[in-house]
Design an enzyme around this catalytic site. Structure first.
Site, PDB file in Angstrom:
ATOM      1  N   ASP A   1      -9.721  -9.350   4.457  1.00 41.92           N
ATOM      2  CA  ASP A   1      -8.688 -10.130   3.781  1.00 41.92           C
ATOM      3  C   ASP A   1      -8.827 -11.611   4.102  1.00 41.92           C
ATOM      4  O   ASP A   1      -8.097 -12.434   3.567  1.00 41.92           O
ATOM      5  CB  ASP A   1      -7.296  -9.653   4.213  1.00 41.92           C
ATOM      6  CG  ASP A   1      -6.811  -8.508   3.341  1.00 41.92           C
ATOM      7  OD1 ASP A   1      -7.513  -8.148   2.386  1.00 41.92           O
ATOM      8  OD2 ASP A   1      -5.716  -7.978   3.619  1.00 41.92           O
TER       9      ASP A   1
ATOM     10  N   ASP B   1      -7.052   0.866  -2.128  1.00 46.36           N
ATOM     11  CA  ASP B   1      -6.596   0.231  -0.878  1.00 46.36           C
ATOM     12  C   ASP B   1      -5.980   1.262   0.061  1.00 46.36           C
ATOM     13  O   ASP B   1      -5.631   2.390  -0.342  1.00 46.36           O
ATOM     14  CB  ASP B   1      -5.566  -0.845  -1.241  1.00 46.36           C
ATOM     15  CG  ASP B   1      -5.498  -1.969  -0.227  1.00 46.36           C
ATOM     16  OD1 ASP B   1      -6.025  -1.806   0.878  1.00 46.36           O
ATOM     17  OD2 ASP B   1      -4.887  -3.013  -0.543  1.00 46.36           O
TER      18      ASP B   1
HETATM   19  C1  DGJ Z   1      -4.566  -5.536   1.241  1.00 43.38           C
HETATM   20  C2  DGJ Z   1      -5.824  -5.944   0.549  1.00 43.38           C
HETATM   21  O1  DGJ Z   1      -6.848  -6.115   1.467  1.00 43.38           O
HETATM   22  C3  DGJ Z   1      -5.544  -7.191  -0.278  1.00 43.38           C
HETATM   23  O2  DGJ Z   1      -6.723  -7.681  -0.833  1.00 43.38           O
HETATM   24  C4  DGJ Z   1      -4.535  -6.849  -1.313  1.00 43.38           C
HETATM   25  O3  DGJ Z   1      -5.070  -5.913  -2.196  1.00 43.38           O
HETATM   26  C5  DGJ Z   1      -3.279  -6.310  -0.655  1.00 43.38           C
HETATM   27  N1  DGJ Z   1      -3.565  -5.249   0.245  1.00 43.38           N
HETATM   28  C6  DGJ Z   1      -2.302  -5.845  -1.687  1.00 43.38           C
HETATM   29  O4  DGJ Z   1      -1.212  -5.243  -1.150  1.00 43.38           O
END
Ligand code: DGJ
Length: 767
Positions: free
Chosen positions: A533, A463
Site C-alpha cells: 500500500d 483484497d
Molecule cells: C487495502 C488495499 O491494499 C488498498 O489498495 C485498497 O484496495 C484498500 N484495501 C481498500 O479498502
C-alpha cells in the site's frame, strides 16, 4: 534428470545436483546439495557416522542420528533437531522411525487441495514407520530448466487407530558444518520485504502466525556461506507454495551441521485410520553466484512454473486505480470521469476500488453483500462497466470476499459464519469468514460468480484486509481446533480454484493490505500481487528490491501516485515515481485529470514509453547492480540480450558530488550496445530563487511570472548517449551525466533532486 541407482537418488538440474541415499538400515541420508557434479559417483562421498563420542545415542544399526544429515528427521532415536514429521501415536508416544520401503516415478503429483508448480519430473520415495502402519511419502520434483527442486510430504495412516499429526513439514535441508548466514524478509504494513541478514548460530526461525503468509515475514528465505554477496558465494534459497501460517527453522547442532526445515505453521491434525494428510509444496534452489544468481533462477521458475493460464506470458494492462484518487467516494459520474482521464493518458484499464457496494461509505459496512450501492451507482454495475468500456478502457473491480462486516445483511443472516468468537480483536471493523465450512466457501463462489457474470469485468482486485487471530471454528469439535488454520487455507484454495477456472481470462490481482499475503501459493491462482500500500517512490524502490530476491517484477503491481505521497507526505519528482513503478506492472494510483497540463503530457509520454518497452520491463530478467550507499541501480535484460533497461535511484542529492561510474549486469559481453537516457524537462520552479541568478527579471517562487517563465523558457535537458560493448558496460561501467550540485547548470548537468532517478535504455547495435 533423476537418477536412481543402488538406493542412491540423484536429482540434477542444469546447474545443480541434489543427492541422498537409503542407508543399509533404511534411514534416508542426505548426501549433497550444490553445483552439479560431473559424475554420479561424485555424489556418494558422505560417511554414515556409525559412532559419536560422549552421550549421543545410537539406533539399532549403530548409527548416530544426532549428527547424520537426513532427508526426513523425526522425534526420538537420538535426533535432537527440528523434525520433518512429528506425530503422537495412540499410546501418547511420539518416537517415530521411518525406514525406506520403495520408490516410484509418478507422472504427475501434487498435494491434494493445494497448488503445485507445473511441469517437472517427479520422484516419490515411500518410507514406513518401523512399528506402526504409518507411511511417509516424500515427493521431489525437478524443474531442470530453472534449477529448482520442489518437495512435499504425505502421511498415510494405514493402521486401525487414530494418530495426531503435530507437524508435517514440506522440506528439510541438512547442510554440512560451515559458517552460514540466514537471510529473511520481514516488515509490516507499508514496510514489506525488509532484508535481514543474521549470523546462523543456535536456532533461528522465520514464520507467520497471522493466518496469512504475511508482511511480518515472507516465506522466502536464503542461507548463504558467510561472506557471500550479490554476485558471489554459495546460496541456498527456500520458499513455500502456501498462503497461511508458515514456519521455517534454521538450527546449528552441537557438532556444527545445519538443519533447515520449512512448512505449515502450528498444526494438530487428527488422522483417522485410512486418511492421509499432505503438506504444501516447497521449493529450493542453489546458486554459487550469490543472491543475484538465486534471483536469476527463482524469477524464471516463478514465470514458467508458478504463474499459469491465460495471463502467464501476456503483457499486463496499464491501469488507473480509484483508491488513492477517490477512496470510498466512488460514484458513477466520478468513475466514468476517471475512466475518461485514464484513456486520455493512454491507460488500458480502470479499476473501481473499495466503496462501490451497498452502504459502503467507509470501512464499517457491507463486506459480504456484493451488490452495487444504488445511491452511488444508480444505473447499476453493468451500466457503469458499459460506460467505462465505452471510454475505451476495460473495467476492473475490487472485492474482499473472505470478509464480513458486522453491519451487513450477510452477518444478520449468518452470525455463525465468522471465524472465532464474536468477542475478539477487530481490524477494520470486519470479521473473517469461516472458510473451514463448505457452505461458506460455496456462498463466496456463488456470490462472486454472480457478480463477475453480472457485468463486463476484465480484472478483479481480490483484497484481504485483516489477519486471523481468534483461530477457532464453531463448526469443528474442540479437539480439532488445531486444524482450523490449515482448513481455512484449503477452503480458500478451493474457492480460488473454482473461480479462476470459471473466469480464465479475468486478470486477478491478489492483495492483502498490500503485501500481507504475497506468496507462491496465491501466485498459482493470480498472476500478480499488489505489492504494498506504500506508493512512495523512495520506499517502493526499497520494497521492490526486497521482493526482487525471490520474485520477478512480472508479478508486482507498482503504481505512480500523487505528490506529496499519501503514506509519507514526501514530495518526489514525477519522473522518479514513474521510473520506480516502471520496473513492475505499471498503474496510476491517482486521478490524472487533476494534474496540470504539462504533467498530463509527461504522464502520457510515460505511458507511451512503457507500452513501447512493456515486454522488456515486465518480463526481462532483473539484475541488482552494484551501487553506492543511498542509491540503487536495477537492470532488466531481454531474454535474447538485445535490449535492456535500468533505473538508477538516489535518495539524497549531494552538493559537489563525486563522479561515480555505474556498473551494469546481465548484458552480453561481446554485444555492442548504445545506451540512451530517458530524462524529462527540468523546470524553472525546480530552482526556486536561484532562477534569479540567470533571469533578467525578478522571479518570485510560486508567482504567475514563474509559471509564465517556465512555459516560455525551455531549460536544457540532460541526454546521455554512448556505445560500448557489454563487457565494457559491466566492468568499466559508465558515468551518468554529472548531477547539479551547487556548481552551475547547463545541458552537461543533470537535474537530480532528492528521491530522483534516471531510466536508461540499452539497444544492441548491429555492426
Ligand atoms: C487495502 C488495499 O491494499 C488498498 O489498495 C485498497 O484496495 C484498500 N484495501 C481498500 O479498502
Amino acid at each position: 534428470m533423476i537418477l536412481t541407482e543402488k538406493k542412491i537418488f540423484i536429482l540434477e538440474t542444469n546447474r545443480t545436483g541434489y543427492a541422498f541415499r537409503a542407508t543399509d538400515g533404511g534411514v534416508l541420508q542426505h548426501l549433497y546439495y550444490g553445483c552439479r557434479l560431473p559424475r554420479p559417483e561424485d555424489y556418494d562421498s558422505a560417511p554414515v557416522i556409525l559412532n559419536q563420542p560422549g552421550n549421543a545415542l545410537l539406533d539399532g544399526d549403530g548409527v548416530c542420528r544426532e549428527d547424520l544429515l537426513q532427508e526426513a528427521g523425526t522425534v526420538g532415536w537420538g535426533d535432537l533437531r527440528a523434525p520433518l514429521v512429528d506425530v503422537t501415536f495412540p499410546d501418547g508416544g511420539r518416537s517415530c522411525d521411518f525406514r525406506f520401503s520403495h520408490f516410484e516415478r509418478p507422472e504427475k503429483a501434487g498435494p491434494e487441495g493445494m497448488p503445485a508448480a507445473v511441469g517437472g519430473e517427479t520422484l516419490k520415495v515411500v518410507l514406513k514407520e518401523r512399528t506402526h502402519d504409518l507411511y511417509l511419502e516424500l515427493y521431489y520434483t525437478v524443474y531442470e530448466d530453472t534449477n529448482v527442486i520442489g518437495r512435499w510430504s504425505r502421511l498415510i495412516n494405514d493402521g486401525t487407530e487414530t494418530v495426531w499429526v503435530n507437524r508435517l513439514m514440506s522440506q528439510q535441508l541438512d547442510l554440512p558444518v560451515g559458517e552460514y548466514d540466514l537471510v529473511t524478509f520481514r516488515g509490516a504494513w507499508a514496510r514489506e520485504m525488509d532484508m535481514l541478514r543474521q549470523k546462523l548460530s543456535g536456532e533461528l526461525r522465520w514464520s507467520s502466525n497471522a493466518g496469512v503468509s504475511s508482511n511480518r515475514c515472507n516465506p522466502f528465505a536464503m542461507v548463504c556461506r558467510r561472506g557471500s554477496g550479490e554476485e558471489h558465494g554459495d546460496v541456498w534459497a527456500l520458499n513455500l507454495l502456501y498462503s497461511g501460517d508458515h514456519l521455517g527453522t534454521a538450527q546449528v547442532n552441537a557438532y556444527g551441521s545445519v538443519r533447515l526445515t520449512q512448512g505449515m505453521g502450528t498444526l494438530r491434525w487428527e488422522l483417522l485410520p485410512g486418511e492421509k494428510l499432505d503438506s504444501p509444496q516447497a521449493v529450493m534452489t542453489f546458486s554459487a553466484e550469490g543472491f543475484n544468481g538465486v534471483s536469476c533462477q527463482m524469477h524464471p521458475f516463478v514465470r514458467r512454473h508458478i504463474v499459469r493460464g491465460y495471463w502467464q506470458d501476456r503483457e499486463r494492462p496499464i491501469l488507473v486505480n480509484s483508491w488513492e484518487a477517490l477512496y470510498f467516494k466512488v460514484s458513477h459520474r466520478k468513475v466514468v470521469s476517471l475512466a475518461r482521464n485514464a484513456k486520455n493518458i493512454g491507460a488500458e484499464l480502470l479499476v473501481m476500488d473499495d466503496g462501490w457496494f451497498q452502504g459502503r461509505s467507509d470501512d464499517s459496512h457491507a463486506l459480504g453483500d456484493w451488490k452495487a450501492d444504488l445511491k452511488k451507482l444508480p444505473d447499476g454495475l453493468a451500466a457503469l462497466a458499459r460506460e467505462v468500456n465505452a471510454q475505451g478502457v476495460r473495467f476492473g473491480l475490487w472485492v474482499e470476499p473472505e470478509m464480513i462486516s458486522q453491519q451487513s445483511e450477510l452477518f444478520a443472516a449468518h452470525p455463525d459464519w465468522i471465524l472465532g468468537h464474536r468477542d475478539q480483536a477487530i481490524g477494520r471493523n470486519q470479521y473473517v469468514l469461516d472458510l473451514t465450512r463448505p457452505e461458506v466457501c460455496q456462498y463466496i463462489c456463488d456470490s462472486m460468480t454472480a457478480l463477475l457474470s453480472s457485468a463486463e469485468i476484465s480484472y478483479v482486485k481480490w483484497d484481504m484486509n485483516r489477519i486471523l487471530s481468534d483461530v477457532f471454528s464453531p463448526a469443528l469439535p474442540a479437539d480439532r481446533q488445531g486444524e482450523v488454520a490449515h482448513r481455512y487455507v484449503l477452503g480458500l484454495y478451493r474457492i480460488l480454484d473454482e473461480l479462476t477456472k470459471a473466469f480464465p481470462e479475468v486478470l486477478f490481482e491478489s492483495c492483502a493490505s498490500g503485501g500481507n499475503r504475497f506468496d507462491l501459493g496465491m501466485l498459482c491462482y493470480m498472476p500478480q500481487v499488489w505489492a504494498s500500500d506504500n506508493t512512495d517512490a523512495a520506499c517502493r524502490s526499497h520494497i521492490q528490491m526486497g521482493y526482487s530476491y525471490g520474485y520477478p517484477q512480472s508479478v508486482l503491481g507498482c503504481h505512480v501516485s500523487d505528490s506529496p505521497n499519501h503514506q509519507t507526505l514526501r514530495r518526489s519528482p514525477l519522473r522518479s515515481r514513474f521510473n520506480v513503478a516502471a520496473l513492475g506492472l505499471l498503474g496510476y494510483e491517482m486521478d490524472p485529470g487533476e494534474l496540470s497540463s504539462d504533467k498530463i503530457e509527461e504522464v502520457r509520454e510515460q505511458v507511451e514509453f512503457y507500452k513501447a518497452h512493456r515486454r522488456l520491463l515486465q518480463f526481462g530478467q532483473l539484475h541488482r547492480c552494484p551501487a553506492g550507499d543511498g542509491e540503487c541501480f536495477t537492470m532488466v535484460i531481454a531474454p535474447d540480450g538485445s535490449e535492456a533497461a535500468g533505473v538508477h535511484f538516489v535518495w539524497e542529492n549531494q552538493p559537489n558530488p563525486k563522479s561515480v561510474p555505474l556498473y551494469c549486469r546481465g548484458l552480453e559481453g561481446e554485444k555492442l550496445y548504445r545506451i540512451t537516457s530517458r530524462s524529462t524537462r527540468p523546470h524553472i520552479m525546480d530552482f526556486g530563487s536561484l532562477a534569479n541568478y540567470m533571469s533578467p527579471i525578478r522571479i518570485r517562487s510560486g508567482s504567475l511570472v514563474e509559471k509564465a517563465a517556465d512555459r516560455l523558457v525551455k531549460l536544457p535537458q540532460d541526454e546521455l548517449e554512448l556505445t560500448a560493448s557489454g563487457t565494457a558496460f559491466c566492468h568499466r561501467g559508465f558515468y551518468p551525466i554529472q548531477p547539479f550540485g551547487g556548481t552551475g547548470f547547463n545541458g552537461a548537468t543533470r537535474l537530480m533532486r532528492d528521491f530522483d532517478s534516471r531510466l536508461y535504455l540499452w539497444a544492441e547495435e548491429k555492426e
